[in-house]
Design a protein around this motif. Structure first.
Motif, short mmCIF file in Angstrom:
data_model
loop_
_atom_site.label_atom_id
_atom_site.label_comp_id
_atom_site.label_asym_id
_atom_site.label_seq_id
_atom_site.Cartn_x
_atom_site.Cartn_y
_atom_site.Cartn_z
N ARG A 89 0.85 -1.20 0.00
CA ARG A 89 0.00 0.00 0.00
C ARG A 89 0.88 1.24 0.00
NH1 ARG A 89 -4.58 -0.15 4.48
NH2 ARG A 89 -5.20 1.66 3.30
N ASP A 90 0.55 2.17 -0.84
CA ASP A 90 1.24 3.45 -0.89
C ASP A 90 0.22 4.45 -1.44
OD1 ASP A 90 2.87 5.65 -1.18
OD2 ASP A 90 4.41 4.61 -2.33
N CYS A 91 -0.24 5.33 -0.59
CA CYS A 91 -1.25 6.27 -1.06
C CYS A 91 -1.01 7.66 -0.47
CB CYS A 91 -2.65 5.78 -0.73
SG CYS A 91 -2.98 5.45 1.00
N ALA A 92 -1.50 8.64 -1.18
CA ALA A 92 -1.45 10.03 -0.74
C ALA A 92 -2.85 10.43 -0.30
CB ALA A 92 -0.97 10.92 -1.88
N LEU A 93 -2.96 10.87 0.94
CA LEU A 93 -4.25 11.21 1.52
C LEU A 93 -4.35 12.73 1.68
CD1 LEU A 93 -4.03 8.56 4.35
CD2 LEU A 93 -5.31 8.34 2.22
N GLU A 94 -5.50 13.28 1.35
CA GLU A 94 -5.71 14.71 1.53
C GLU A 94 -6.04 14.98 2.99
OE1 GLU A 94 -8.19 16.78 -1.28
OE2 GLU A 94 -7.90 15.16 -2.74
N ARG A 95 -5.27 15.87 3.61
CA ARG A 95 -5.47 16.18 5.01
C ARG A 95 -6.89 16.65 5.30
NH1 ARG A 95 -5.93 20.44 8.10
NH2 ARG A 95 -5.28 20.30 10.27
N ASN A 96 -7.43 17.52 4.42
CA ASN A 96 -8.77 18.05 4.68
C ASN A 96 -9.83 16.94 4.68
OD1 ASN A 96 -8.72 17.66 1.91
ND2 ASN A 96 -9.76 19.59 1.43
N LEU A 97 -9.64 15.90 3.87
CA LEU A 97 -10.59 14.78 3.88
C LEU A 97 -10.44 13.94 5.14
CD1 LEU A 97 -10.47 13.63 0.14
CD2 LEU A 97 -12.19 15.06 1.29
N LEU A 98 -9.20 13.80 5.62
CA LEU A 98 -8.98 13.08 6.88
C LEU A 98 -9.62 13.84 8.05
CD1 LEU A 98 -5.26 11.93 6.50
CD2 LEU A 98 -7.31 10.49 6.42
N VAL A 99 -9.51 15.16 8.03
CA VAL A 99 -10.13 15.97 9.08
C VAL A 99 -11.65 15.80 9.05
CG1 VAL A 99 -10.57 18.34 9.88
CG2 VAL A 99 -8.25 17.64 9.25
N LYS A 100 -12.24 15.79 7.86
CA LYS A 100 -13.69 15.59 7.74
C LYS A 100 -14.09 14.21 8.25
CE LYS A 100 -14.68 18.68 3.90
NZ LYS A 100 -15.13 18.78 2.51
N ALA A 101 -13.28 13.20 7.95
CA ALA A 101 -13.62 11.83 8.33
C ALA A 101 -13.38 11.56 9.81
CB ALA A 101 -12.81 10.84 7.49
N PHE A 102 -12.29 12.09 10.38
CA PHE A 102 -11.88 11.71 11.74
C PHE A 102 -11.94 12.85 12.75
CE2 PHE A 102 -9.45 8.77 8.96
CZ PHE A 102 -9.96 7.57 9.43
N GLY A 103 -11.90 14.09 12.29
CA GLY A 103 -11.82 15.23 13.19
C GLY A 103 -10.38 15.66 13.38
N ALA A 104 -10.15 16.94 13.58
CA ALA A 104 -8.80 17.49 13.66
C ALA A 104 -8.03 17.02 14.89
CB ALA A 104 -8.85 19.01 13.64
N SER A 105 -8.72 16.59 15.94
CA SER A 105 -8.03 16.19 17.16
C SER A 105 -7.66 14.70 17.18
CB SER A 105 -8.87 16.53 18.39
OG SER A 105 -10.09 15.81 18.35
N MET A 106 -7.97 13.99 16.11
CA MET A 106 -7.65 12.56 16.04
C MET A 106 -6.15 12.37 15.87
SD MET A 106 -8.93 9.54 16.21
CE MET A 106 -10.67 9.81 15.92
N THR A 107 -5.59 11.42 16.62
CA THR A 107 -4.16 11.15 16.52
C THR A 107 -3.88 10.27 15.30
OG1 THR A 107 -4.23 9.16 17.88
CG2 THR A 107 -3.86 11.26 19.02
N PHE A 108 -2.65 10.38 14.81
CA PHE A 108 -2.24 9.54 13.69
C PHE A 108 -2.17 8.07 14.10
CE2 PHE A 108 -1.08 13.60 11.90
CZ PHE A 108 -1.40 13.42 10.56
N ALA A 109 -1.94 7.79 15.37
CA ALA A 109 -1.92 6.41 15.85
C ALA A 109 -3.29 5.75 15.64
CB ALA A 109 -1.51 6.35 17.31
#
Length: 92
Positions: free
Chosen positions: A35-55
């Protein structure tokens, strides 16, 4: 009697959050799973919330990985190279 709330999984995961990392594109790699993918930060924020940890995001994105829970612990290779990760939680 006073009851304190039990910490949630997200509270227990110290480390960088989406709000700490401002790059617009975040790379996610897992060499063993190819797996090797580029994720858009703004979509990750929408999906998980800005306070979600990368872990937590890592665990959710690697859900179903048989290497995530082994008798020796987490051997999943999923990581975010832009955060300085090498090959997962223990650098293997």
């Amino acid at each position: 009697m006073v009851f304190e709330h039990a910490p949630t999984a997200a509270e227990n995961d110290l480390g960088p959050t989406l709000k700490d990392h401002r790059e617009p594109i975040i790379e996610f790699i897992c060499r063993p799973c190819h797996r090797d993918c580029a994720l858009e930060r703004n979509l990750l924020v929408k999906a998980f919330g800005a306070s979600m940890t990368f872990a937590v995001i890592r665990r959710r994105m690697a859900m179903g990985c048989e290497r995530m829970q082994t008798p020796e612990g987490d051997k999943c290779g999923a990581h975010f190279p832009s955060l300085g990760d090498t090959d997962g939680p223990d650098g293997n």
